[in-house]
Enzyme design. Sequence first.
Site, PDB file in Angstrom:
ATOM      1  N   ASN A  56      21.681  62.990 -26.901  1.00 20.38           N
ATOM      2  CA  ASN A  56      22.190  61.705 -27.427  1.00 20.38           C
ATOM      3  C   ASN A  56      21.239  60.526 -27.184  1.00 20.38           C
ATOM      4  O   ASN A  56      21.159  59.617 -28.001  1.00 20.38           O
ATOM      5  CB  ASN A  56      23.595  61.414 -26.894  1.00 20.38           C
ATOM      6  CG  ASN A  56      23.669  61.380 -25.392  1.00 20.38           C
ATOM      7  OD1 ASN A  56      22.790  61.899 -24.698  1.00 20.38           O
ATOM      8  ND2 ASN A  56      24.702  60.760 -24.869  1.00 20.38           N
ATOM      9  N   GLU A  74      24.491  64.886 -14.391  1.00 14.96           N
ATOM     10  CA  GLU A  74      25.073  63.794 -15.195  1.00 14.96           C
ATOM     11  C   GLU A  74      25.833  64.459 -16.324  1.00 14.96           C
ATOM     12  O   GLU A  74      25.245  64.902 -17.307  1.00 14.96           O
ATOM     13  CB  GLU A  74      23.946  62.904 -15.740  1.00 14.96           C
ATOM     14  CG  GLU A  74      23.160  62.169 -14.668  1.00 14.96           C
ATOM     15  CD  GLU A  74      23.978  61.116 -13.953  1.00 14.96           C
ATOM     16  OE1 GLU A  74      24.983  60.634 -14.502  1.00 14.96           O
ATOM     17  OE2 GLU A  74      23.632  60.788 -12.805  1.00 14.96           O
ATOM     18  N   CYS A  79      28.271  59.477 -23.197  1.00 10.66           N
ATOM     19  CA  CYS A  79      29.040  60.169 -22.161  1.00 10.66           C
ATOM     20  C   CYS A  79      30.109  59.285 -21.513  1.00 10.66           C
ATOM     21  O   CYS A  79      31.156  59.758 -21.114  1.00 10.66           O
ATOM     22  CB  CYS A  79      28.084  60.690 -21.094  1.00 10.66           C
ATOM     23  SG  CYS A  79      26.999  59.416 -20.456  1.00 10.66           S
ATOM     24  N   GLU A  91      21.912  58.353 -10.959  1.00 14.75           N
ATOM     25  CA  GLU A  91      20.658  57.915 -11.569  1.00 14.75           C
ATOM     26  C   GLU A  91      20.636  56.393 -11.492  1.00 14.75           C
ATOM     27  O   GLU A  91      21.689  55.750 -11.453  1.00 14.75           O
ATOM     28  CB  GLU A  91      20.578  58.376 -13.035  1.00 14.75           C
ATOM     29  CG  GLU A  91      20.341  59.871 -13.123  1.00 14.75           C
ATOM     30  CD  GLU A  91      19.947  60.373 -14.503  1.00 14.75           C
ATOM     31  OE1 GLU A  91      20.506  59.896 -15.501  1.00 14.75           O
ATOM     32  OE2 GLU A  91      19.081  61.265 -14.574  1.00 14.75           O
TER      33      GLU A  91
HETATM   34  P1  NAD Z   1      24.511  70.775 -23.291  1.00 17.19           P
HETATM   35  O1  NAD Z   1      25.112  71.045 -21.961  1.00 17.19           O
HETATM   36  O2  NAD Z   1      24.861  71.673 -24.419  1.00 17.19           O
HETATM   37  O3  NAD Z   1      22.913  70.837 -23.204  1.00 17.19           O
HETATM   38  C1  NAD Z   1      22.186  70.001 -22.315  1.00 17.19           C
HETATM   39  C2  NAD Z   1      20.848  70.637 -22.012  1.00 17.19           C
HETATM   40  O4  NAD Z   1      21.047  71.844 -21.273  1.00 17.19           O
HETATM   41  C3  NAD Z   1      20.037  71.029 -23.244  1.00 17.19           C
HETATM   42  O5  NAD Z   1      18.684  70.698 -23.003  1.00 17.19           O
HETATM   43  C4  NAD Z   1      20.228  72.535 -23.300  1.00 17.19           C
HETATM   44  O6  NAD Z   1      19.177  73.216 -23.946  1.00 17.19           O
HETATM   45  C5  NAD Z   1      20.274  72.886 -21.835  1.00 17.19           C
HETATM   46  N1  NAD Z   1      20.931  74.151 -21.494  1.00 17.19           N
HETATM   47  C6  NAD Z   1      21.849  74.851 -22.197  1.00 17.19           C
HETATM   48  N2  NAD Z   1      22.229  75.949 -21.496  1.00 17.19           N
HETATM   49  C7  NAD Z   1      21.552  75.925 -20.323  1.00 17.19           C
HETATM   50  C8  NAD Z   1      21.521  76.770 -19.173  1.00 17.19           C
HETATM   51  N3  NAD Z   1      22.286  77.864 -19.079  1.00 17.19           N
HETATM   52  N4  NAD Z   1      20.719  76.428 -18.147  1.00 17.19           N
HETATM   53  C9  NAD Z   1      19.950  75.316 -18.189  1.00 17.19           C
HETATM   54  N5  NAD Z   1      19.929  74.475 -19.257  1.00 17.19           N
HETATM   55  C10 NAD Z   1      20.723  74.781 -20.304  1.00 17.19           C
HETATM   56  O7  NAD Z   1      24.841  69.263 -23.623  1.00 17.19           O
HETATM   57  P2  NAD Z   1      24.506  68.468 -24.967  1.00 17.19           P
HETATM   58  O8  NAD Z   1      25.417  68.996 -26.035  1.00 17.19           O
HETATM   59  O9  NAD Z   1      23.051  68.458 -25.184  1.00 17.19           O
HETATM   60  O10 NAD Z   1      24.922  66.977 -24.579  1.00 17.19           O
HETATM   61  C11 NAD Z   1      26.216  66.470 -24.685  1.00 17.19           C
HETATM   62  C12 NAD Z   1      26.881  66.428 -23.325  1.00 17.19           C
HETATM   63  O11 NAD Z   1      26.068  65.697 -22.413  1.00 17.19           O
HETATM   64  C13 NAD Z   1      28.215  65.720 -23.314  1.00 17.19           C
HETATM   65  O12 NAD Z   1      29.130  66.460 -22.546  1.00 17.19           O
HETATM   66  C14 NAD Z   1      27.918  64.393 -22.646  1.00 17.19           C
HETATM   67  O13 NAD Z   1      29.015  63.792 -22.029  1.00 17.19           O
HETATM   68  C15 NAD Z   1      26.860  64.774 -21.681  1.00 17.19           C
HETATM   69  N6  NAD Z   1      26.043  63.615 -21.291  1.00 17.19           N
HETATM   70  C16 NAD Z   1      26.205  63.091 -20.040  1.00 17.19           C
HETATM   71  C17 NAD Z   1      25.468  61.964 -19.659  1.00 17.19           C
HETATM   72  C18 NAD Z   1      25.633  61.353 -18.286  1.00 17.19           C
HETATM   73  O14 NAD Z   1      24.769  60.573 -17.889  1.00 17.19           O
HETATM   74  N7  NAD Z   1      26.681  61.639 -17.550  1.00 17.19           N
HETATM   75  C19 NAD Z   1      24.565  61.392 -20.553  1.00 17.19           C
HETATM   76  C20 NAD Z   1      24.424  61.953 -21.814  1.00 17.19           C
HETATM   77  C21 NAD Z   1      25.173  63.077 -22.167  1.00 17.19           C
END
Ligand code: NAD
Length: 487
Positions: free
Chosen positions: A151, A248, A282, A461
């Site tokens: 995002n 996060e 998020c 962070e």
């Molecule tokens: P996601 O969990 O699908 O993917 C995040 C990252 O993890 C990607 O780079 C992905 O390739 C990687 N990944 C996937 N499987 C993995 C594994 N088994 N081991 C290690 N890495 C792996 O999330 P998304 O769809 O990219 O992002 C959306 C989510 O992120 C939402 O839930 C949102 O709330 C959260 N988010 C949180 C924050 C925060 O600061 N709290 C900020 C932005 C987004």
Amino acid sequence: MTTPVYENFINGHFLKNQSGDTFAVKNPATDEVIYHVEVADEFIQNAAIESAKLGFAAWSAMTPIERSRILLKAVSILRERNDELAKVEVLDTGKPWQEAECVDVETGADVIEYFAGLAPAQVGQQQMVGNDFYYTRKEPLGICAGIGAWNYPLQIACWKSGPALAAGNAVIFKPSEETPLGAIKLAEIFIEAGVPAGVFNVVQGAGEVGQWLTANPDIEKVSFTGEVGTGKKVMASAAGSLKDVTMELGGKSPLLVFDDADVSQAVSAAMLGNFYTQGEVCTNCTRIYVHKNVYQQFIDELKTRTEQNIIAGDPMDPEVNLGALISKKHQELVLSYIDKGISEGATLLTGGKALSPASAPNGYFVEPTIFVDCKDDMTIVKEEIFGPVMSVLVFDDEDDVIRRANDTHLGLAAGVFTKDIQRAHRVIHQLQAGICWINSYGNSPAEMPVGGYKQSGIGRENGIETLDHYTQTKSIYVGMSNIESPF
Ligand code: NAD
């Protein structure tokens, strides 16, 4: 027309993989493939570790003020290239230009600048113990991995590399496979600014590349941004080598609007906290609890402003303020949540459908959607949707609404709107969330620590404390007299 193919960025330059595997990246607003990226195969993974080891040796040997000077140079390049980088983010994410142009690069640069400033000020302690004394050193951890969500791709890469590099670590960063280009641009900027080769490496791929990072014993820490479910896998895998983790994760954050609130201001916050970045934020306040005395006024103004002021379309058009969702799959997921909201009996106030704006007819758009008269046990009120879908609920008792707001396993953010200063603080102190706002919503300056309670995260962070998460304390005892020994 052939599209560019980006290689992994290792040891200061692009490096070709051996498997030949690539993946395609689409522009969410057009459904067109815009470039391809090589997957980090075993050859690249090994090269990334070797590169980071060399990078760490060079970088950690520099003084904090030398590192700070170089990072500040990177900050100025980021700011000079704001528009070029913002465009990369718009094409990769589908978010509106009017946001990326003033938020994504700026808030990323701010965080690197903040930690560059703090690095030389990080000090150990010294204390006398009789005639002996001890002192402590703040030493970097070594190689840190960053794994990003899609995002805010460039901002996330900056938020993770800023404190890590300022503290003297080397980084291997894996952006989301949906949005891989921003991190590459950052890697090039670091090299241009004078960060030694190997200090910031970018590996590309999906979950399996992330999984390799979390399991690799040469990596000391993983800072992860993504879904709660993925976070649990990352933490379990990191446990194999007892890595430090920062998580996060997702949220389902409440905003409480009391009957003495400035209702228009609360509507602004609700719209920002649900429709900014087409709802893919998020900290979004996707559960809006409104006091019964101002409920009707709140939803009347909310409906009018949503229907009149939101412009969806080609995200590069500076007038557009609602972009496309990240992928077709995600668009379908968001629409399925909307269907569930309807079938579980929530009242659809506005929106609810996919959108096909004239200027971007093939994009993955969803109308800004508002459900009212929601109940606490509805799926749309309980689960993170990560799209432009708001749930509005009514309340009439302070203690009861606090209990309802806290009735979730998530705890990323929360907000309160009231003019009663005592109530504002009393309520916010009882909300179980790591990032809170009073009469405001969504701002996250570099100075303010951010992170989740409960299953929304671990660690923080930004803010001063984050530098500690990228260093380890070495205690050194100094004897000033002869050792007394019974042997
Ligand atoms: P996601 O969990 O699908 O993917 C995040 C990252 O993890 C990607 O780079 C992905 O390739 C990687 N990944 C996937 N499987 C993995 C594994 N088994 N081991 C290690 N890495 C792996 O999330 P998304 O769809 O990219 O992002 C959306 C989510 O992120 C939402 O839930 C949102 O709330 C959260 N988010 C949180 C924050 C925060 O600061 N709290 C900020 C932005 C987004």
